[in-house]
Structure formats: structure tokens, C-alpha cells
Write a protein that holds these residues in place. Sequence first.
Motif, PDB file in Angstrom:
ATOM      1  N   ASP A 135       0.838  -1.534  -0.001  1.00  0.00           N
ATOM      2  CA  ASP A 135      -0.300   0.183  -0.016  1.00  0.00           C
ATOM      3  C   ASP A 135       0.936   1.085  -0.006  1.00  0.00           C
ATOM      4  O   ASP A 135       0.493   2.255  -0.865  1.00  0.00           O
ATOM      5  N   LEU A 136       2.325   1.365   0.889  1.00  0.00           N
ATOM      6  CA  LEU A 136       2.914   2.230   1.589  1.00  0.00           C
ATOM      7  C   LEU A 136       3.280   2.435  -0.755  1.00  0.00           C
ATOM      8  O   LEU A 136       3.950   3.893  -1.153  1.00  0.00           O
ATOM      9  N   PHE A 137       3.956   1.143  -1.641  1.00  0.00           N
ATOM     10  CA  PHE A 137       4.769   1.758  -2.467  1.00  0.00           C
ATOM     11  C   PHE A 137       3.390   2.098  -3.433  1.00  0.00           C
ATOM     12  O   PHE A 137       4.025   2.876  -4.495  1.00  0.00           O
ATOM     13  N   ALA A 138       2.072   1.600  -3.376  1.00  0.00           N
ATOM     14  CA  ALA A 138       1.372   2.518  -4.328  1.00  0.00           C
ATOM     15  C   ALA A 138       1.303   4.017  -4.499  1.00  0.00           C
ATOM     16  O   ALA A 138       0.632   3.937  -5.083  1.00  0.00           O
ATOM     17  N   LYS A 139       1.406   3.908  -2.742  1.00  0.00           N
ATOM     18  CA  LYS A 139       0.625   5.268  -2.668  1.00  0.00           C
ATOM     19  C   LYS A 139       2.014   6.757  -3.250  1.00  0.00           C
ATOM     20  O   LYS A 139       1.712   7.837  -3.265  1.00  0.00           O
ATOM     21  N   ALA A 140       2.894   5.932  -2.912  1.00  0.00           N
ATOM     22  CA  ALA A 140       3.953   7.154  -3.764  1.00  0.00           C
ATOM     23  C   ALA A 140       4.535   6.300  -4.879  1.00  0.00           C
ATOM     24  O   ALA A 140       5.494   7.352  -5.560  1.00  0.00           O
ATOM     25  N   GLY A 141       3.619   5.394  -5.894  1.00  0.00           N
ATOM     26  CA  GLY A 141       3.525   5.383  -6.955  1.00  0.00           C
ATOM     27  C   GLY A 141       5.145   4.620  -7.443  1.00  0.00           C
ATOM     28  O   GLY A 141       5.457   5.569  -8.842  1.00  0.00           O
ATOM     29  N   ILE A 142       5.329   4.096  -6.166  1.00  0.00           N
ATOM     30  CA  ILE A 142       6.618   3.260  -7.237  1.00  0.00           C
ATOM     31  C   ILE A 142       6.294   1.733  -6.909  1.00  0.00           C
ATOM     32  O   ILE A 142       5.277   0.528  -6.516  1.00  0.00           O
ATOM     33  N   LYS A 143       6.974   0.932  -7.556  1.00  0.00           N
ATOM     34  CA  LYS A 143       7.096  -0.843  -7.862  1.00  0.00           C
ATOM     35  C   LYS A 143       8.548  -1.406  -7.777  1.00  0.00           C
ATOM     36  O   LYS A 143       9.577  -0.744  -8.106  1.00  0.00           O
ATOM     37  N   MET A 144       8.449  -2.208  -7.061  1.00  0.00           N
ATOM     38  CA  MET A 144       9.296  -3.275  -5.959  1.00  0.00           C
ATOM     39  C   MET A 144       9.530  -4.204  -7.179  1.00  0.00           C
ATOM     40  O   MET A 144       8.709  -4.841  -7.813  1.00  0.00           O
ATOM     41  N   PRO A 145      10.498  -4.051  -8.002  1.00  0.00           N
ATOM     42  CA  PRO A 145      11.789  -4.737  -8.299  1.00  0.00           C
ATOM     43  C   PRO A 145      11.491  -6.675  -8.197  1.00  0.00           C
ATOM     44  O   PRO A 145      11.113  -7.338  -6.845  1.00  0.00           O
TER      45      PRO A 145
END
Length: 429
Positions: A135-145
Motif C-alpha cells: 500500500d505504501l509503494f502504491a501510494k508513492a507511485g513506485i514498484k518493487m522489482p
Amino acid sequence: MLVLTGAGIARADSTITIATVNNGDMVVMQRLSTQFEQQHPDIHLRWVVLEENVLRQRVTTDIATKAGQFDVLTIGNYEVPIWAKQGWLTPMDNLPASYAVDDLLKPVRAGLTYDGKLYGLPFYGESAMTYYRTDLFAKAGIKMPDAPTYDQIRGFADKITDKPNQIYGMCLRGKPGWGENMAYVTSLVNAEGGQWFNMQWKPAIDTPAWHKAVSFYDDILKADGPPGATSNGFNENLALFASGHCGMWIDATVAGGLLYDKKQSTVADKVGFAAMPTGSFKGAPTWLWSWNLAIPATSKQKDAARTFVTWATSKEYIQLVAKNNGWVSVPPGTRDSTYDNPDYQKAAPFAAFVHKAIEVANPDGQTEQPRPYAGAQFAAIPEFQGIGTQVGQTIAGTLTGQTTVDQALRAAQSATERTMRQSGYPKRQ
């Protein structure tokens, strides 16, 4: 007191003393052990449950001095072969066919074998991985490889840190100890092309690779870590992540079962996972650890201890945990049959990832420069307990501002050189 067994044979009561660590899986073992006592009314269990660093100190002192306080020890794959060579452990041979030794994961079994014999049975095994909040990654607009680099991790941590709301972009072990902060730091050093010793057994700590690794560790925890990081080991970071305070955490795969358990984790539906990050050196030795139950040679209750150890590490025990706590909570990393079980695969989305990580773990692989020792998150020599803890205390000083990275590594280099000289190295050259 004599107790009649099922075969009508009178057997004297035995009380065995078990030393174990206060990790969640062991707490479950202690609770479920009432069922063992019901099945074996002639065997009584006395528990000594300790914090990780304290456990290591207590059992090491006990076995080295032959004090004989304990009948069952919880020790790692670091200690098992070293202590077996010293004659301090009882071989775990002649196990019943129902125990299914061949079902034990080969890399884990290999780490517990000395001179062709098993000297401990694995309670749980682990590699390491990156946990993160989806959820925090989605909120920041980033994607974990799937396979992040440390440079990427550094940028992600800055973007998801929200200190006013007590959300910290990165949690890492900061508590000093050879198996606490130095387990992670050693893995980080390997990834950046470093090592503990060169082929002449000279410490290689005050080197560019260690400077790069420890600077990353120091910088990310100061910028994006929780306050009081030097108090946080595995259990403390697990609690922080499970209660919603960590954006990312790089640590043992065993935490997956706890973080995805809705009874124990407030973020169970928001956890993602990826491989452990890579640094400048690809193919570094990879984390492989197991907590194991072993019987010291000094035990006067070896038969009763063996009965308990085989029960607590059996397929039947795993089924018992699943029945009581759900499949997501079973002790991981020990048996192929666990990972082949459709119920476990369904409950644990990380199962296949962890199985592969352990199967391909490369703890004895080479560092960027040749090295004379084995181990991924430790150096497999007897002196490492003392060396790793001393260096861990020195590096923890960088997080509190007591020392700089440069000063810490100079001091660690000097102290380790002194210890190695006093221990007679390069005797293993």
C-alpha cells in the motif's frame, strides 16, 4: 517414580531441560509441548526461554565448560559442525524410519552434518528476503522489482518514510551481536564485494567494501529507520512491521509466516516480498540459517531428550501446528513435504519463493576475493562469536552517533587483528 508405558514396561520418570530462543515459533513449540507430555507421561519438560544473544551466551558457556545444565539446546548451523568436531554434541543417528530424514531439505541437512553424521535436527530453516508494504509503494507511485538493488532500495526508503505518522521506510537489525546486527551486515558486506578475512587470515574490515556497506547501513537507518534502532533485533523489527511501522524490512524468510498471519499481523493483506537486494558483487554467498535442536554430550537424559527432539522436528509436529494455528504458521524451511503440501501453498503465498531460496542458497560460495572460511552471514570459525559481537558493538556506535563509520572500521580492524593473533592464526592457512 515409575510410569507404565503402553507396552506395560516400567520406566523411570525423566525431566529434561530445554534451552530455546524467544522467537515466535519456539513459543508455539513450548505451548504445544503439553501434547508431547500427554503422549509421554514419563518425560517432563523444563523450559529455559531466552532472548537470542543471552541464549547464545548461556548455551556456549554451558557446553564449553561441560556444566551439563541443559538436555536440549537450540543452536544454529554455525555451532553444530564446530561443536560436533569438539565432541560436545550427541550424534542424531538411528532415527526411526517414520522420521523421514530424506525429507529434510538437503542444504539444511548438510549444514548439520559433520563427518557423515547429523548432530542436530532442524526446527526451522531460512534464507533472507525483502519485505515491503504494497500500500505504501502504491501510494508513492513506485514498484518493487523482483530482484532489487541496494541503490533502488535506498531511493524507495526515502519515498515511503513518514516519520510524523511513525512509518519508517527501512527497518534493519541494529541490536549488537554476531547473530543479530552482524548477520545482516555480513550479508551486506558480501554483496558489496567484501569479506571478513583474506586468504592469509588477515582481517579485511577497514576496506572500501566494508566502508560502502556500513555507510549504506548507517545512512539509511539514520534517514529512514525507526528511533532506537540499536535496540531492534529480529523480534523487535518483526513487531514493528506487523504493527504497521515499517515500509521495508530485509531479514529472514521465516518472518513470512508471521507477517502473513492475520492473527499476528495488522498488515497481513499489505505485505509484498522480493529477493534480498544485490550490491556491486553479484553471486555473493547467500544467507542460510537454521535453528536446530541438539543434545549435548553431557546430558544424562539422552534417550528422553532424543524422543522430544524427534517429536518437535517431525512431520507430525508440523501437522499439529497447522491444526492449531493454521498452515501459514507452521515452522518453515525444514521439509520438502511442507512445501509440497497444497494447504501450505494456498496459505503461504511466499512458500515457493522461500523453498527455492533455501534450495539454491550458496552460503559456502566465494566472495569477490578468495576467502579461507565458509558461511554467508557468519564466518564458520570458533572465534567468530567473540569477534562478530565485538565488531557488532562497534558498528552499533555509528547509529547512535558515538563514532563515525571510518573510526568504527579502524577500531574493528585493530581489535580483530589482535584476536586473530592471540588465537594463533594463520594456523588454518
